[in-house]
Write an enzyme that holds these catalytic residues in place. Structure first.
Site: not given
Length: 308
Positions: A271, A223
């Site tokens: 992402h 993340r």
């Protein structure tokens, strides 16, 4: 009773088709068409709706459509309702592909050659044998273990670090904070696959970079919150790190003008390292619902104390 999906709408249409074929007796709804909220028993989400406990008072299961659950505020979920992280095989397969690509790109100096291409000039870079390039993975859950298994084929010396001890064949495993420096000191390419928790937020920082061998390289597919972004820029300028592949950022999408966009030693992707495959995700969800109805153990159930 109703199943409600709140995530990517295009993929949601695929979920709807698979639900219609495999669970025609379970009504399926796409957010924001929630119907009667009192009928919603199962909820699959990426970004959770507000006031879950009040709006969906008969909720029985909440599914994250991704492998991570850091986007949830656990205090807003009814304590008796299990939160399930996605364990469908498509997530692991796509993550393995991405990390393999990133590790090989760093190993074979791809960022250097991209820079040379832009300069319209070639300069020789000696190839480093895989046997002399040590790869370390932080996070030895389902994804981390799958990545290490694939990387074995290339002959890299492999190591892994985890909060709790693990044993993986042909991988040097380290467990706990006290073992982290020893793990880092022998890692030339560091892959972050940790869950994002209070304990791991900001773990990729100057202190960690200084323990790595000078000129080490980073792959962050965990993340954005794992990485202190200013520390990465400084580490690249100081030569502590020589390159980074980043699929995640603190702010997504990355804002215009952010230094990551133009940094010559950073390769960015938006992402996309792993994505849930609708067909196998629906299989996992329906299997989990069946287990829940039978009172069986639920795979992927999140331990709220640990945060994953």
């Amino acid at each position: 009773m109703t199943f409600l999906y709140k995530a990517n709408a295009t993929r949601g249409m695929e979920w709807a088709r698979f639900f219609a074929a495999r669970a025609p007796d379970l009504p399926f709804r796409l957010w924001p068409d929630i119907g009667d909220p009192a009928q919603v028993r199962y909820l699959a989400v990426w970004t959770p709706p507000e006031n879950i406990a009040v709006t969906f008072r008969n909720l029985e299961l909440v599914f994250s459509v991704g492998a991570g659950v850091d986007q949830f505020d656990f205090s807003q979920l009814p304590p008796h309702v299990p939160l399930i992280r996605m364990l469908e095989p498509g997530i692991a397969e796509s993550m393995v592909e991405y990390v393999t690509m990133a590790v090989l790109a760093l190993h074979r100096d791809l960022l250097h050659f991209i820079a040379q291409q832009r300069e319209q000039t070639w300069r020789e870079i000696r190839i480093t044998q895989a046997a002399k390039r040590r790869v370390g993975v932080m996070g030895l859950g389902l994804l981390g273990q799958a990545v290490l298994e694939r990387l074995k084929a290339f002959g890299f010396p492999l190591a892994g670090w985890n909060r709790s001890p693990r044993t993986i064949q042909d991988v040097s495993c380290y467990g706990g904070r006290q073992a982290l420096p020893e793990f880092l000191a022998q890692t030339d390419i560091l892959v972050c696959l940790l869950p994002l928790t209070d304990e791991t937020r900001g773990i990729l920082n100057t202190s960690l970079f200084e323990v790595l061998p000078r000129g080490a390289q980073l792959v962050n597919v965990g993340r954005g919150g794992h990485l202190v972004e200013a520390d990465l820029i400084e580490a690249l300028e100081r030569g502590l790190l020589s390159a980074a592949v980043l699929d995640v950022a603190e702010q997504e999408p990355l804002p215009a003008g952010h230094p990551f966009w133009s940094h010559p030693r950073i390769l960015l992707t938006p992402h996309i390292a792993s994505m849930t495959t609708p067909e196998t995700a629906v299989e996992f969800v329906l299997d989990t619902i069946g287990r829940h109805r039978r009172g069986e153990t639920l795979p992927g159930r999140v331990d709220r104390e640990r945060g994953y």
